[in-house]
Design a protein around this motif. Structure first.
Motif, short mmCIF file in Angstrom:
data_model
loop_
_atom_site.label_atom_id
_atom_site.label_comp_id
_atom_site.label_asym_id
_atom_site.label_seq_id
_atom_site.Cartn_x
_atom_site.Cartn_y
_atom_site.Cartn_z
N PHE A 20 -52.64 -23.53 19.54
CA PHE A 20 -52.70 -22.49 18.56
C PHE A 20 -53.13 -22.76 17.38
N TYR A 58 -42.81 -29.06 9.94
CA TYR A 58 -42.88 -30.30 10.75
C TYR A 58 -42.46 -31.61 9.79
N ASN A 131 -50.11 -11.65 19.38
CA ASN A 131 -49.53 -12.22 20.65
C ASN A 131 -49.74 -11.20 21.84
N HIS A 133 -49.31 -10.83 25.66
CA HIS A 133 -48.38 -10.04 25.15
C HIS A 133 -47.03 -11.00 24.86
N GLY A 134 -45.94 -10.56 24.26
CA GLY A 134 -44.88 -11.36 24.16
C GLY A 134 -44.00 -11.37 25.48
N SER A 135 -43.13 -12.44 25.54
CA SER A 135 -42.16 -12.47 26.64
C SER A 135 -41.31 -11.19 26.68
N ARG A 231 -34.94 -12.28 33.27
CA ARG A 231 -35.11 -11.96 32.03
C ARG A 231 -35.02 -10.71 31.71
C1 HEM Z 1 -40.44 -28.04 22.92
C2 HEM Z 1 -41.14 -26.60 22.18
C3 HEM Z 1 -40.79 -25.58 22.90
C4 HEM Z 1 -40.01 -25.17 24.02
C5 HEM Z 1 -38.70 -25.64 24.65
C6 HEM Z 1 -40.40 -23.75 24.20
C7 HEM Z 1 -39.62 -22.72 25.03
C8 HEM Z 1 -40.02 -21.59 25.47
C9 HEM Z 1 -39.66 -20.85 26.50
C10 HEM Z 1 -38.62 -21.13 27.50
C11 HEM Z 1 -40.31 -19.85 26.33
C12 HEM Z 1 -40.27 -18.40 27.57
C13 HEM Z 1 -39.30 -17.58 27.21
C14 HEM Z 1 -39.31 -16.67 28.30
O1 HEM Z 1 -40.44 -16.38 28.94
O2 HEM Z 1 -38.38 -15.86 28.72
C15 HEM Z 1 -41.40 -19.79 25.41
C16 HEM Z 1 -42.14 -18.77 25.19
C17 HEM Z 1 -42.86 -18.78 24.17
N1 HEM Z 1 -42.94 -19.67 23.26
FE1 HEM Z 1 -42.16 -21.48 23.24
N2 HEM Z 1 -41.51 -23.16 23.47
C18 HEM Z 1 -41.47 -24.56 22.65
C19 HEM Z 1 -42.63 -24.45 21.71
C20 HEM Z 1 -43.29 -23.40 21.22
C21 HEM Z 1 -44.37 -23.60 20.19
C22 HEM Z 1 -44.53 -24.68 19.30
C23 HEM Z 1 -44.65 -22.05 20.03
C24 HEM Z 1 -45.76 -21.51 19.09
C25 HEM Z 1 -46.09 -22.38 17.89
C26 HEM Z 1 -44.10 -21.37 20.93
C27 HEM Z 1 -44.48 -20.19 21.19
C28 HEM Z 1 -44.01 -19.41 22.30
C29 HEM Z 1 -44.30 -17.93 22.62
C30 HEM Z 1 -45.23 -17.05 21.62
C31 HEM Z 1 -43.60 -17.67 23.57
C32 HEM Z 1 -43.79 -16.25 24.37
C33 HEM Z 1 -44.72 -16.51 25.30
C34 HEM Z 1 -45.41 -15.08 25.99
O3 HEM Z 1 -46.07 -14.38 25.45
O4 HEM Z 1 -44.47 -14.76 27.14
N3 HEM Z 1 -43.37 -22.20 21.80
N4 HEM Z 1 -40.97 -20.84 24.64
#
Ligand code: HEM
Ligand code: HEM
Ligand code: SF4
Ligand code: SF4
Length: 351
Positions: A20, A58, A131, A133-135, A231
């Protein structure tokens, strides 16, 4: 030349995955060039400042975003998530950086004309970062300022037939899998149900009525492509009552290696000869399948419709004909408590 040095973020670009950080840098450059000569309505260097504030977070090991604050458009209690930076002097471009949730169409079908309109609007009145799409299912437009919100909403609702999605303690924008439009496993018309309930519960979507968010999600079969089981508070999952249809010839073709298992997915690597015993029968979670004398049988009364065998041999096994859906309630994935499974309320209902 980047406005802020970002050595920590730069490291993220060196990993094996698309980053990203690279995407954001590309967007920052695009805005700096502004080839179309847009009269940008929020700071031109917004993405530079976004990278800057993230680098600082960070470095400090903590966020530099303040939590929320209520912003939105008139008459709506959701759809916009307020975000403010706690370092507005250092990063004026992201002093306000609100997220806009835009309701996605059922099945996420768009015309290119619509997408172009949306991106043009967001380049003009927002950061340009999306984005898709979002979650939650929505189209997420990341980062704009308070004065732009009504303008964006006016343009969407008057010229694009487009509404905002849900946020906060509202009904969230319902989301469905692509369903019968593309997928032979779909046991009911997910798009129709999603669309109808979205219209039915417009009021709950736009005005917070609950003590906490509430989600509906619609999956056409237990493969759960929108992960409704984990979810959403209320999941609609396609299922069937009668037996899995078996095409004995096709089973033989899988066993003989004429048809690739898993519809050819994972075929980039040599996994050895297909072994029906090991890869299908032995992995059936209820142990209800048998392969004896070159014949596959299923004790359908014990089958939990997990989809495994069908996914591995889609040309030999098909979902039954008496289809409908199961309704589960109570699942959610709250940030603090983690994922909680739903309870099966209605085992089968025709849709
Ligand atoms: C250790 C680091 C991270 C963990 C444990 C984590 C965990 C998660 C989890 C569990 C979800 C899924 C939620 C769901 O679908 O119900 C998720 C989705 C997402 N995460 Fe992370 N995340 C991390 C780092 C990041 C970072 C660094 C970014 C962006 C800079 C990010 C952006 C997103 C986004 C945008 C989604 C939604 C994805 C979608 O469009 O479905 N995450 N994350
Ligand atoms: C204090 C700062 C922030 C907090 C507390 C926060 C918290 C949250 C929460 C609670 C959600 C909703 C999850 C749900 O629907 O259940 C969310 C969604 C989201 N946030 Fe943030 N966020 C913050 C800053 C940001 C920033 C700076 C960005 C982007 C640069 C961002 C991007 C997103 C996106 C893309 C979603 C939608 C994800 C989806 O629907 O899949 N957030 N955030
Ligand atoms: S959930 Fe099932 S029906 Fe829907 S797209 Fe996925 S595999 Fe197909
Ligand atoms: S769908 Fe799942 S439970 Fe049913 S027979 Fe196939 S592997 Fe077994």
């Amino acid at each position: 030349m980047a406005k802020h040095k970002t050595p920590l973020l730069d490291q993220l670009e060196t990993g094996p995955w698309p980053s990203f950080v690279s995407d954001l840098k590309q967007e920052a450059e695009k805005r700096a060039k502004n080839k179309k000569g847009l009269e940008l309505q929020i700071p031109q260097d917004v993405v530079e400042d976004l990278l800057g504030v993230l680098e600082l977070s960070y470095k400090h090991g903590r966020t530099h975003w303040k939590h929320g604050g209520i912003v939105g458009v008139f008459g709506y209690g959701g759809g916009v998530i307020g975000r403010y930076c706690d370092q507005p002097t250092m990063f004026p471009g992201v002093a306000h950086f609100h997220t806009v949730r835009v309701a996605q169409p059922a099945g996420k079908f768009y015309s290119t004309e619509y997408l172009r309109q949306l991106c043009n609007l967001w380049d003009f009145r927002g950061s340009g970062i999306t984005n898709m799409h979002g979650s939650t299912g929505d189209i997420i437009l990341i980062g704009t300022t308070t004065p732009q919100l009504e303008e964006i909403y006016f343009e969407m609702s008057h010229n694009m037939d487009q509404d905002l999605g849900g946020s906060g303690s509202n009904l969230r924008t319902p989301a469905d899998c692509i369903g019968q439009a593309r997928c032979e496993y779909a046991c009911y018309d997910t798009q129709a149900l999603c669309h109808n309930l979205t219209l039915e519960y417009q009021d709950e979507l736009h005005r917070p009525a609950f003590p906490y968010k509430f989600k509906f999600k619609f999956d056409g079969c237990p493969n759960c492509c929108v992960a409704s089981i984990a979810r959403s508070d209320m999941s609609f999952i396609g299922t069937w009552k009668d037996d899995i249809r078996i095409d004995a010839e096709a089973v033989k073709a899988y066993v003989g290696g004429e048809i690739k298992p898993n519809a050819g997915a994972h075929a980039g690597r040599d996994w050895g000869k297909f072994d029906i015993q090991k890869e299908v029968i032995g992995l059936c979670p209820t142990g209800c399948m048998k392969y004896e004398d070159n014949k596959l049988t299923i004790n359908n009364r014990e089958c939990t419709r997990c989809m495994h065998c069908i996914n591995v041999m889609p040309r030999a096994l098909r979902i039954g004909k008496q289809t409908g859906c199961s309704i589960l309630v109570g699942a959610k994935a709250p940030i603090l408590d983690g994922a909680q499974m739903g309870s099966l309320l209605v085992p089968f209902i025709e849709v």
